[in-house]
Scaffold this motif. Structure first.
Motif, PDB file in Angstrom:
ATOM      1  N   LEU A   2       7.048  34.999 -10.650  1.00 35.94           N
ATOM      2  CA  LEU A   2       7.497  36.028 -11.305  1.00 35.94           C
ATOM      3  C   LEU A   2       9.108  36.038 -11.533  1.00 35.94           C
ATOM      4  CD1 LEU A   2       6.936  38.311 -14.099  1.00 35.94           C
ATOM      5  CD2 LEU A   2       7.401  39.887 -11.800  1.00 35.94           C
ATOM      6  N   VAL A   3       9.845  35.911 -11.040  1.00 36.42           N
ATOM      7  CA  VAL A   3      11.630  35.918 -11.222  1.00 36.42           C
ATOM      8  C   VAL A   3      11.666  34.700 -11.790  1.00 36.42           C
ATOM      9  CG1 VAL A   3      13.345  35.539  -9.985  1.00 36.42           C
ATOM     10  CG2 VAL A   3      12.378  37.554  -9.401  1.00 36.42           C
ATOM     11  N   GLU A   4      11.277  33.216 -11.679  1.00 37.74           N
ATOM     12  CA  GLU A   4      10.978  31.849 -12.222  1.00 37.74           C
ATOM     13  C   GLU A   4      10.397  31.952 -13.402  1.00 37.74           C
ATOM     14  OE1 GLU A   4       9.565  29.340  -9.239  1.00 37.74           O
ATOM     15  OE2 GLU A   4      10.491  29.498  -7.613  1.00 37.74           O
ATOM     16  N   GLN A   5       9.613  32.805 -14.126  1.00 36.40           N
ATOM     17  CA  GLN A   5       9.154  32.511 -14.608  1.00 36.40           C
ATOM     18  C   GLN A   5       9.932  33.610 -16.110  1.00 36.40           C
ATOM     19  OE1 GLN A   5       6.394  30.930 -16.402  1.00 36.40           O
ATOM     20  NE2 GLN A   5       6.707  32.169 -18.608  1.00 36.40           N
ATOM     21  N   GLN A   6      10.758  34.597 -15.260  1.00 36.50           N
ATOM     22  CA  GLN A   6      11.149  34.980 -16.179  1.00 36.50           C
ATOM     23  C   GLN A   6      12.549  34.385 -16.331  1.00 36.50           C
ATOM     24  OE1 GLN A   6      12.079  38.708 -14.404  1.00 36.50           O
ATOM     25  NE2 GLN A   6      10.326  40.223 -14.881  1.00 36.50           N
ATOM     26  N   VAL A   7      13.561  33.447 -15.655  1.00 34.44           N
ATOM     27  CA  VAL A   7      14.345  32.437 -16.080  1.00 34.44           C
ATOM     28  C   VAL A   7      14.410  31.390 -17.093  1.00 34.44           C
ATOM     29  CG1 VAL A   7      16.367  31.403 -14.223  1.00 34.44           C
ATOM     30  CG2 VAL A   7      15.388  33.182 -12.787  1.00 34.44           C
ATOM     31  N   LEU A   8      13.305  31.082 -16.211  1.00 38.76           N
ATOM     32  CA  LEU A   8      12.546  29.952 -17.352  1.00 38.76           C
ATOM     33  C   LEU A   8      12.608  30.227 -18.586  1.00 38.76           C
ATOM     34  CD1 LEU A   8      11.278  26.693 -18.751  1.00 38.76           C
ATOM     35  CD2 LEU A   8       9.216  28.225 -17.660  1.00 38.76           C
ATOM     36  N   GLU A   9      12.022  31.363 -18.791  1.00 36.31           N
ATOM     37  CA  GLU A   9      12.296  32.451 -20.215  1.00 36.31           C
ATOM     38  C   GLU A   9      13.474  32.618 -21.270  1.00 36.31           C
ATOM     39  OE1 GLU A   9       8.924  35.587 -20.303  1.00 36.31           O
ATOM     40  OE2 GLU A   9       7.688  34.548 -19.650  1.00 36.31           O
ATOM     41  N   TYR A  10      14.488  33.278 -20.307  1.00 37.20           N
ATOM     42  CA  TYR A  10      15.110  33.685 -20.872  1.00 37.20           C
ATOM     43  C   TYR A  10      16.593  32.126 -20.484  1.00 37.20           C
ATOM     44  CZ  TYR A  10      20.615  35.672 -21.025  1.00 37.20           C
ATOM     45  OH  TYR A  10      21.632  35.943 -20.955  1.00 37.20           O
ATOM     46  N   ASP A  11      15.905  31.062 -20.369  1.00 35.56           N
ATOM     47  CA  ASP A  11      16.942  29.943 -20.712  1.00 35.56           C
ATOM     48  C   ASP A  11      16.177  29.311 -21.319  1.00 35.56           C
ATOM     49  OD1 ASP A  11      17.998  29.412 -18.195  1.00 35.56           O
ATOM     50  OD2 ASP A  11      17.263  27.813 -17.120  1.00 35.56           O
ATOM     51  N   MET A  12      15.198  29.388 -21.948  1.00 37.32           N
ATOM     52  CA  MET A  12      14.574  29.225 -23.102  1.00 37.32           C
ATOM     53  C   MET A  12      14.784  29.667 -24.284  1.00 37.32           C
ATOM     54  SD  MET A  12      10.767  27.570 -22.586  1.00 37.32           S
ATOM     55  CE  MET A  12       9.556  29.423 -21.983  1.00 37.32           C
ATOM     56  N   TYR A  13      15.322  30.843 -23.994  1.00 32.90           N
ATOM     57  CA  TYR A  13      15.619  31.694 -25.023  1.00 32.90           C
ATOM     58  C   TYR A  13      17.417  31.136 -25.562  1.00 32.90           C
ATOM     59  CZ  TYR A  13      18.076  35.664 -26.704  1.00 32.90           C
ATOM     60  OH  TYR A  13      19.057  36.638 -27.515  1.00 32.90           O
ATOM     61  N   LEU A  14      18.081  31.468 -24.152  1.00 33.71           N
ATOM     62  CA  LEU A  14      19.158  31.281 -24.456  1.00 33.71           C
ATOM     63  C   LEU A  14      19.862  28.975 -25.503  1.00 33.71           C
ATOM     64  CD1 LEU A  14      21.019  31.805 -21.176  1.00 33.71           C
ATOM     65  CD2 LEU A  14      21.451  33.210 -23.566  1.00 33.71           C
ATOM     66  N   PHE A  15      18.951  28.259 -25.290  1.00 37.39           N
ATOM     67  CA  PHE A  15      18.721  27.072 -25.694  1.00 37.39           C
ATOM     68  C   PHE A  15      18.844  27.373 -27.109  1.00 37.39           C
ATOM     69  CE2 PHE A  15      16.318  23.490 -26.800  1.00 37.39           C
ATOM     70  CZ  PHE A  15      16.806  22.419 -27.024  1.00 37.39           C
ATOM     71  N   HIS A  16      17.527  27.945 -27.340  1.00 35.52           N
ATOM     72  CA  HIS A  16      17.152  28.182 -28.686  1.00 35.52           C
ATOM     73  C   HIS A  16      17.497  29.077 -29.750  1.00 35.52           C
ATOM     74  CE1 HIS A  16      13.957  26.341 -28.478  1.00 35.52           C
ATOM     75  NE2 HIS A  16      13.370  26.879 -27.646  1.00 35.52           N
ATOM     76  N   GLN A  17      18.798  29.879 -29.209  1.00 36.13           N
ATOM     77  CA  GLN A  17      20.586  30.520 -29.897  1.00 36.13           C
ATOM     78  C   GLN A  17      21.648  29.451 -29.437  1.00 36.13           C
ATOM     79  OE1 GLN A  17      20.333  33.951 -30.518  1.00 36.13           O
ATOM     80  NE2 GLN A  17      18.081  33.434 -30.640  1.00 36.13           N
ATOM     81  N   GLY A  18      21.749  28.616 -28.441  1.00 34.18           N
ATOM     82  CA  GLY A  18      23.159  27.096 -29.023  1.00 34.18           C
ATOM     83  C   GLY A  18      23.012  28.069 -27.879  1.00 34.18           C
ATOM     84  N   ASN A  19      23.013  28.459 -27.283  1.00 34.70           N
ATOM     85  CA  ASN A  19      24.153  28.985 -25.078  1.00 34.70           C
ATOM     86  C   ASN A  19      23.699  28.286 -24.523  1.00 34.70           C
ATOM     87  OD1 ASN A  19      25.442  30.978 -27.573  1.00 34.70           O
ATOM     88  ND2 ASN A  19      24.022  32.266 -27.452  1.00 34.70           N
ATOM     89  N   LEU A  20      22.912  27.866 -23.934  1.00 40.01           N
ATOM     90  CA  LEU A  20      22.336  26.932 -22.780  1.00 40.01           C
ATOM     91  C   LEU A  20      23.669  26.023 -22.414  1.00 40.01           C
ATOM     92  CD1 LEU A  20      20.357  27.767 -19.901  1.00 40.01           C
ATOM     93  CD2 LEU A  20      18.874  25.851 -21.446  1.00 40.01           C
ATOM     94  N   ARG A  21      24.297  26.117 -21.329  1.00 40.87           N
ATOM     95  CA  ARG A  21      25.386  25.680 -21.585  1.00 40.87           C
ATOM     96  C   ARG A  21      24.668  24.929 -19.833  1.00 40.87           C
ATOM     97  NH1 ARG A  21      30.907  29.725 -20.176  1.00 40.87           N
ATOM     98  NH2 ARG A  21      30.751  30.398 -23.001  1.00 40.87           N
ATOM     99  N   HIS A  22      24.113  24.672 -20.108  1.00 44.55           N
ATOM    100  CA  HIS A  22      23.709  23.720 -18.698  1.00 44.55           C
ATOM    101  C   HIS A  22      21.594  23.393 -19.210  1.00 44.55           C
ATOM    102  CE1 HIS A  22      26.414  26.252 -16.641  1.00 44.55           C
ATOM    103  NE2 HIS A  22      26.277  25.273 -16.219  1.00 44.55           N
ATOM    104  N   SER A  23      21.464  22.901 -19.985  1.00 41.72           N
ATOM    105  CA  SER A  23      20.589  22.607 -21.154  1.00 41.72           C
ATOM    106  C   SER A  23      20.168  21.354 -19.691  1.00 41.72           C
ATOM    107  CB  SER A  23      20.172  22.322 -21.899  1.00 41.72           C
ATOM    108  OG  SER A  23      21.273  21.624 -22.321  1.00 41.72           O
ATOM    109  N   TYR A  24      20.547  20.574 -19.066  1.00 47.09           N
ATOM    110  CA  TYR A  24      20.170  19.181 -18.517  1.00 47.09           C
ATOM    111  C   TYR A  24      19.355  19.901 -17.328  1.00 47.09           C
ATOM    112  CZ  TYR A  24      24.150  19.656 -15.586  1.00 47.09           C
ATOM    113  OH  TYR A  24      25.436  20.665 -14.963  1.00 47.09           O
ATOM    114  N   GLN A  25      19.431  20.816 -16.712  1.00 44.16           N
ATOM    115  CA  GLN A  25      18.463  21.635 -15.574  1.00 44.16           C
ATOM    116  C   GLN A  25      17.399  22.049 -16.692  1.00 44.16           C
ATOM    117  OE1 GLN A  25      21.457  24.844 -13.886  1.00 44.16           O
ATOM    118  NE2 GLN A  25      22.608  23.660 -12.975  1.00 44.16           N
ATOM    119  N   LEU A  26      17.361  21.991 -17.359  1.00 37.98           N
ATOM    120  CA  LEU A  26      15.993  23.056 -17.949  1.00 37.98           C
ATOM    121  C   LEU A  26      14.725  21.329 -18.851  1.00 37.98           C
ATOM    122  CD1 LEU A  26      14.293  25.251 -18.726  1.00 37.98           C
ATOM    123  CD2 LEU A  26      15.765  25.212 -20.915  1.00 37.98           C
ATOM    124  N   LEU A  27      16.131  20.978 -19.387  1.00 33.80           N
ATOM    125  CA  LEU A  27      14.964  19.898 -20.114  1.00 33.80           C
ATOM    126  C   LEU A  27      14.857  17.697 -19.346  1.00 33.80           C
ATOM    127  CD1 LEU A  27      16.004  21.690 -22.768  1.00 33.80           C
ATOM    128  CD2 LEU A  27      14.293  20.389 -23.829  1.00 33.80           C
TER     129      LEU A  27
END
Length: 641
Positions: A2-27
């Motif tokens: 559940l925690v991992e899913q919440q982190v993933l969703e938050y990272d996706m949110y930041l990515f689409h907001q232009g604020n994910l500074r480590h997007s290479y860890q997600l994509l």
């Protein structure tokens, strides 16, 4: 989970907001383990795609075997493929809205195939063991504004190669380049872009793989080794970084999912016809996450000490290199690209929040104000700006026959009117010694001896002028030919005395620079510089003072830009005492004429050049002389006794 899913969703949110500074860890492609199985996790942003698959030799390039699942409404796609491992070659097969199938390299790939192949390569980021802890800790304590910085600009493939288009590895270059640069005395190496690029002669300025270090010279860990070895030898690494544009090659970012995605939809903003490239859409949040993460990626994952941001002016201005009718004004009727301005500020703010002890240098060729000022006072937020005005003025001046220089004297003095308006780097880069512009030595007028003397006085003035320093490779031994990007440097010139002497001159100039706090401690403050005489245009001689915080480090500098020797030349000095010439570019061991000031010079208590005292010196031809007060005046010494 559940925690991992919440982190993933938050990272996706930041990515689409232009604020994910480590997007290479997600994509991108990441070696992972799911449900007890080893494999590779793929995540891709392609909001306009109808269907996406991962293809490669592992599935016979068949897009039906490993389709991706769209995991949100903003266009992120995902698949985990078991049994894949590091080294897997892959691409994305994308079905566009127009019914076309396109094969694209991964925008977030950490490694790529060697050109002319264009696929991406799975490569983990956690395999290398760094040994530069001492350097990184020391870096965090350095005030580089008040430290010597001298940068060796380097294009690896043409520094030395095996043969045309066949190169040594990053590890080979570490063994060859680092001892050489260290002996010369440079504090930093600046590498021309190493992001993956399809065409050698773009020198990396037209990239396709923004997260891939070019495979021309080896693997990502091979490059880490190069950086690590530089740090262990006390040399910082700056990478030339190009967020202003990207090339149009089919496997790259252009119309990535069938539509304009990374570039502007509007052709007047997207097209950079001067280079045949496309501009990033700086207004798009996901593009901001892509680029800001990319800068942080290079700085963090490769321990780089700074980025030199290329072609900033082309980002700032909508009409850059465009004719009337080829561009559209902004919403206020101006020519500024407001989105790019906001992006640049956000970029620098993000970097300095994440990694406060790095350098961000702007190649900005206009009079845009406050480039190196903090964003909270309206600046762009860089540490440094390249001083292109100084560079253009000085090269124009030095190319003149000395007999004509007196009519253009302001070219060597004008820079001091604005020298402290920004934190400047004085650059003589690759752009000035290529495409028919001639080498720095060959720009110089006169006979054989005068060319070398002109080069020495130019470099001497550069190193005593306020601002940090940058020289392109080959200048240090006075290469005669301009830069030949498909060949290596003319190392055979070391068989000739004048070139060996020039190399020794550059070594000793660096040592003198680093040993003289007056040449860097107050580099960016008016207190660090004072004219003695800026107006002797008839003889093309200038003299000035450089100061540090300690009065005992004060230097008096005299530059003569003609081949005439002057004896008993009066120079105003600020204090009474005995002066000694501590550096001269005219010394015989540098190839000079030997018109040096070997005797101690007692000041004369007659005002001159608006100074209380003066000394009489021999001013050598086409040379720089640096003098320093070494003791008190005679009467004060006798009084002390």
């Amino acid at each position: 989970m559940l925690v991992e899913q919440q982190v993933l969703e938050y990272d996706m949110y930041l990515f689409h907001q232009g604020n994910l500074r480590h997007s290479y860890q997600l994509l991108g492609a990441h070696v992972d383990k799911q449900d007890g199985k080893n494999g590779v996790r793929f995540v891709l942003w392609a909001p306009n795609a109808v269907q996406v698959s991962v293809v490669g030799m592992f599935n016979d390039w068949n897009g039906n075997k490993h389709p991706m699942e769209k995991i949100n409404d903003n266009g992120l796609w995902y698949v985990f493929i078991p049994d894949l491992e590091s080294g897997t070659i892959y691409k994305y097969e994308i079905l566009t809205r127009h019914g076309h199938l396109v094969l694209k390299a991964d925008p977030y790939a950490f490694s790529s195939e060697l050109r002319p192949n264009t696929a991406s390569v799975v490569y983990p980021l956690d395999q290398y063991t760094w040994k530069d802890k001492e350097w990184m800790e020391r870096r965090s304590k350095v005030n580089f504004y008040e430290s010597p910085i001298s940068i060796y600009e380097l294009h690896l493939g043409s520094w030395k190669n095996i043969r045309e288009e066949e190169y040594y590895t990053y590890r080979d270059y570490a063994d060859m380049v680092i001892p050489y640069v260290k002996e010369l005395g440079y504090t930093h190496i600046e590498l021309l872009p190493l992001t993956e690029h399809p065409y050698d002669r773009s020198w990396g300025y037209q990239a396709t793989g923004y997260y891939s270090v070019t495979s021309r010279y080896g693997s990502p860990d091979d490059f880490r080794y190069f950086v690590d070895q530089c740090h262990q030898n006390g040399i910082g690494i700056i990478l030339d970084w190009v967020p202003g544009h990207f090339c149009k090659d089919a496997h790259g970012l252009r119309r990535f999912d069938g539509e304009a995605l990374y570039e502007y939809e509007n052709p007047s903003k997207a097209e950079k016809s001067m280079w045949g490239t496309l501009s990033f859409d700086f207004s798009r949040n996901e593009v901001q996450s892509f680029l800001i993460s990319n800068a942080i990626y290079w700085l963090k994952e490769y321990h780089l000490d700074g980025l030199r941001v290329d072609a900033v002016a082309s980002m700032l201005y909508l009409d850059y290199c465009k004719e009337s009718g080829e561009w559209e004004p902004n919403e206020f009727g101006g020519r500024e690209n407001l989105e790019a301005v906001s992006f640049i500020k956000k970029l620098n703010e993000s970097i300095f929040e994440e990694i406060p002890d790095v350098l961000m240098m702007a190649e900005e060729s206009t009079s845009w104000p406050l480039v190196s000022a903090p964003t909270y006072i309206g600046g762009l937020g860089f540490n440094y700006k390249w001083n292109m005005g100084w560079m253009n003025d000085m090269l124009r001046y030095m190319e003149m026959d000395p007999i004509h220089r007196k009519y253009h004297h302001k070219l060597i003095t004008f820079s001091l009117f604005y020298a402290f308006s920004e934190n400047f780097v004085l650059p003589i880069s690759h752009d000035e010694v290529v495409h028919g512009k001639k080498s720095l030595l060959n720009k110089m007028p006169g006979d054989y001896w005068q060319k070398f003397a002109n080069l020495r006085v130019f470099l001497g003035y550069m190193f005593t002028h306020p601002g940090k320093k940058l020289l392109f490779m080959g200048t240090e031994f006075a290469q005669f030919d301009e830069w030949k990007d498909l060949e290596d440097l003319d190392w055979e010139l070391f068989d000739f005395d004048s070139h060996v002497q020039t190399s020794n001159y550059v070594k000793q100039l660096h040592q003198f620079y680093k040993d003289s706090p007056a040449l860097w401690e107050l580099d960016h403050k008016q207190d660090g510089f004072e004219w003695i005489d800026a107006n002797n245009y008839e003889q093309s001689i200038i003299s000035f003072i450089r100061n540090s915080r300690s009065s005992t480090d004060q230097l008096v500098i005299v530059c003569n830009f003609t081949p005439v020797v002057y004896h008993q030349y009066k120079v105003g000095v600020p204090k009474a005492g005995t002066y000694k010439e501590i550096f001269s570019s005219d010394a015989k061991h540098f190839g000079g004429s030997g018109q040096t000031n070997g005797m101690q010079l007692e000041s004369i208590s007659t005002p001159w050049h608006s100074q209380d005292q003066h000394i009489e010196i021999t001013v050598p031809p086409l040379a720089i002389s640096v003098l320093k007060r070494t003791s008190l005046p005679k009467e004060e010494r006798l009084h002390e006794k």
